[in-house]
Design a protein around this motif. Sequence first.
Motif, PDB file in Angstrom:
ATOM      1  N   GLY A 179      37.293  22.080  26.884  1.00 57.94           N
ATOM      2  CA  GLY A 179      36.214  21.094  26.971  1.00 57.94           C
ATOM      3  C   GLY A 179      35.000  21.520  26.153  1.00 57.94           C
ATOM      4  N   PHE A 180      34.550  20.629  25.273  1.00 58.13           N
ATOM      5  CA  PHE A 180      33.348  20.875  24.462  1.00 58.13           C
ATOM      6  C   PHE A 180      32.312  19.797  24.743  1.00 58.13           C
ATOM      7  N   GLY A 181      31.039  20.217  24.753  1.00 58.53           N
ATOM      8  CA  GLY A 181      29.970  19.269  25.049  1.00 58.53           C
ATOM      9  C   GLY A 181      28.664  19.654  24.396  1.00 58.53           C
ATOM     10  N   GLY A 182      27.576  19.488  25.133  1.00 57.73           N
ATOM     11  CA  GLY A 182      26.231  19.659  24.587  1.00 57.73           C
ATOM     12  C   GLY A 182      25.969  21.010  23.953  1.00 57.73           C
ATOM     13  N   ALA A 183      26.635  22.065  24.453  1.00 58.31           N
ATOM     14  CA  ALA A 183      26.343  23.409  23.941  1.00 58.31           C
ATOM     15  C   ALA A 183      26.621  23.508  22.442  1.00 58.31           C
ATOM     16  N   MET A 184      27.611  22.768  21.936  1.00 57.49           N
ATOM     17  CA  MET A 184      27.948  22.886  20.500  1.00 57.49           C
ATOM     18  C   MET A 184      26.977  22.104  19.609  1.00 57.49           C
ATOM     19  N   THR A 208      30.333  15.887  29.046  1.00 57.22           N
ATOM     20  CA  THR A 208      28.878  16.092  29.035  1.00 57.22           C
ATOM     21  C   THR A 208      28.450  17.150  30.048  1.00 57.22           C
ATOM     22  N   ASP A 209      29.199  17.299  31.158  1.00 53.70           N
ATOM     23  CA  ASP A 209      28.761  18.135  32.284  1.00 53.70           C
ATOM     24  C   ASP A 209      27.394  17.658  32.801  1.00 53.70           C
ATOM     25  N   ALA A 210      27.056  16.397  32.543  1.00 54.13           N
ATOM     26  CA  ALA A 210      25.769  15.855  33.017  1.00 54.13           C
ATOM     27  C   ALA A 210      25.702  15.996  34.545  1.00 54.13           C
ATOM     28  N   SER A 214      22.508  19.752  28.553  1.00 53.88           N
ATOM     29  CA  SER A 214      21.992  18.686  27.688  1.00 53.88           C
ATOM     30  C   SER A 214      22.197  19.035  26.226  1.00 53.88           C
ATOM     31  N   PRO A 215      22.535  18.031  25.396  1.00 47.42           N
ATOM     32  CA  PRO A 215      22.596  18.286  23.949  1.00 47.42           C
ATOM     33  C   PRO A 215      21.196  18.528  23.389  1.00 47.42           C
ATOM     34  N   ALA A 216      21.154  19.049  22.172  1.00 46.14           N
ATOM     35  CA  ALA A 216      19.892  19.484  21.555  1.00 46.14           C
ATOM     36  C   ALA A 216      18.820  18.395  21.582  1.00 46.14           C
ATOM     37  N   TRP A 217      19.211  17.123  21.350  1.00 47.00           N
ATOM     38  CA  TRP A 217      18.226  16.040  21.246  1.00 47.00           C
ATOM     39  C   TRP A 217      17.725  15.556  22.613  1.00 47.00           C
ATOM     40  N   VAL A 218      18.321  16.041  23.689  1.00 45.84           N
ATOM     41  CA  VAL A 218      17.903  15.649  25.040  1.00 45.84           C
ATOM     42  C   VAL A 218      17.192  16.808  25.748  1.00 45.84           C
ATOM     43  N   HIS A 219      17.630  18.011  25.449  1.00 45.95           N
ATOM     44  CA  HIS A 219      17.120  19.228  26.067  1.00 45.95           C
ATOM     45  C   HIS A 219      15.590  19.274  26.004  1.00 45.95           C
ATOM     46  N   PRO A 220      14.889  19.648  27.088  1.00 48.23           N
ATOM     47  CA  PRO A 220      15.379  20.092  28.390  1.00 48.23           C
ATOM     48  C   PRO A 220      15.491  18.962  29.417  1.00 48.23           C
ATOM     49  N   GLN A 221      15.524  17.727  28.962  1.00 48.39           N
ATOM     50  CA  GLN A 221      15.666  16.619  29.919  1.00 48.39           C
ATOM     51  C   GLN A 221      17.094  16.550  30.464  1.00 48.39           C
ATOM     52  N   ARG A 222      17.255  15.717  31.485  1.00 42.30           N
ATOM     53  CA  ARG A 222      18.538  15.514  32.154  1.00 42.30           C
ATOM     54  C   ARG A 222      19.591  14.959  31.189  1.00 42.30           C
ATOM     55  N   ASN A 223      20.763  15.555  31.213  1.00 40.68           N
ATOM     56  CA  ASN A 223      21.877  15.040  30.409  1.00 40.68           C
ATOM     57  C   ASN A 223      22.496  13.834  31.113  1.00 40.68           C
ATOM     58  N   SER A 224      23.219  13.026  30.358  1.00 42.72           N
ATOM     59  CA  SER A 224      23.786  11.806  30.921  1.00 42.72           C
ATOM     60  C   SER A 224      25.060  11.426  30.152  1.00 42.72           C
ATOM     61  N   GLN A 233      29.854  12.716  17.697  1.00 41.31           N
ATOM     62  CA  GLN A 233      29.398  12.658  16.299  1.00 41.31           C
ATOM     63  C   GLN A 233      29.198  14.074  15.734  1.00 41.31           C
ATOM     64  N   VAL A 234      28.674  14.968  16.577  1.00 41.72           N
ATOM     65  CA  VAL A 234      28.492  16.363  16.152  1.00 41.72           C
ATOM     66  C   VAL A 234      29.856  17.001  15.857  1.00 41.72           C
ATOM     67  N   LEU A 235      30.830  16.737  16.723  1.00 39.90           N
ATOM     68  CA  LEU A 235      32.173  17.283  16.492  1.00 39.90           C
ATOM     69  C   LEU A 235      32.753  16.715  15.194  1.00 39.90           C
ATOM     70  N   ALA A 236      32.523  15.417  14.960  1.00 40.31           N
ATOM     71  CA  ALA A 236      33.020  14.776  13.732  1.00 40.31           C
ATOM     72  C   ALA A 236      32.431  15.464  12.500  1.00 40.31           C
ATOM     73  N   GLU A 237      31.133  15.779  12.563  1.00 40.97           N
ATOM     74  CA  GLU A 237      30.481  16.438  11.419  1.00 40.97           C
ATOM     75  C   GLU A 237      31.004  17.862  11.243  1.00 40.97           C
ATOM     76  N   LEU A 238      31.164  18.588  12.376  1.00 36.60           N
ATOM     77  CA  LEU A 238      31.656  19.966  12.287  1.00 36.60           C
ATOM     78  C   LEU A 238      33.052  20.017  11.673  1.00 36.60           C
ATOM     79  N   ARG A 239      33.849  19.000  11.952  1.00 33.05           N
ATOM     80  CA  ARG A 239      35.238  19.007  11.482  1.00 33.05           C
ATOM     81  C   ARG A 239      35.434  18.173  10.228  1.00 33.05           C
ATOM     82  N   ASP A 240      34.349  17.518   9.801  1.00 35.28           N
ATOM     83  CA  ASP A 240      34.418  16.632   8.645  1.00 35.28           C
ATOM     84  C   ASP A 240      35.513  15.576   8.833  1.00 35.28           C
ATOM     85  N   MET A 241      35.431  14.912   9.967  1.00 34.17           N
ATOM     86  CA  MET A 241      36.407  13.855  10.300  1.00 34.17           C
ATOM     87  C   MET A 241      35.640  12.580  10.631  1.00 34.17           C
TER      88      MET A 241
END
Length: 265
Positions: A179-184, A208-210, A214-224, A233-241
């Motif tokens: 499982g991958f989420g906000g930490a990446m 999300t583990d909300a 929280s992902p970078a753009w939400v931190h330190p607010q509540r994840n959802s 989208q971040v995973l897509a960019e990391l993998r170029d997919m």
Amino acid sequence: MWIDTHCHLDAVEFASEEDAVAARAQQQNVSMIVIPAVERNNFATVSSLAHRNSNCTYALGIHPIFVPQAKEEDLGAMRVAVEAAMNDARFVAIGEIGLDFFIPMLTTPEMREKQEFFYTEQLKIARDFGLPVLLHVRKSQDSILKYLRRIKVIGGIAHAFNGSFQQAEIFIDLGFKLGFGGAMTFTRALQLRRLAATLPIESIVLETDAPDISPAWVHPQRNSPEQLPRIGQVLAELRDMPLQAIAQITSANALAVMPRLGAVI
Ligand SMILES: [Zn+2]
């Protein structure tokens, strides 16, 4: 379609907004959210959330952080609850279970032993009912894997995966997804981003583990859970997919590892 494979929608941070949060996630094409239980006292809550919201399902389990106050009889009650839930299409897995050797109060010799007892007894429930398990793994990879080798479950998800490539490989061989989420989403998370970029795509599920992680753009607010597509989208960019392919493949992976989801999607 996106699947959030791990979201604590029952957490107090969402109190009285749970249905609105699930609806907002649906508007973002998060068509399914898996809500793991954390203790016997919230089994009814996660089940009722899953029945109230068409894009929610649930798992039953006792989380390692709730092991100190858990009683041995809770395991018997859990087995009874799981047996009854086998007729419930919204029930999809055993979780959240696992071992936490990070939090100091959980690492005394008695507490380690109690955690291992609750973890292994719940693995046996998963094995006996042919259910996948949602694993909490924190500074405990080796013990988690040792018991997975002894008690054969059909597979599951190593939630918030943050191990080595070698450990990832062992989980994958045992039928697990990672499982991958906000930490990446944090650029400084180099090792995690390397894992997300290079592990076989068939082994990755999103979460999300909300309200936590929280992902970078939400931190330190509540994840959802509505953040899931942007995490994708971040995973897509990391993998170029393409984003579309990430949504499709990670959803297929979630369905493969939690076959009961197929009945409600
Ligand atoms: Zn969790």
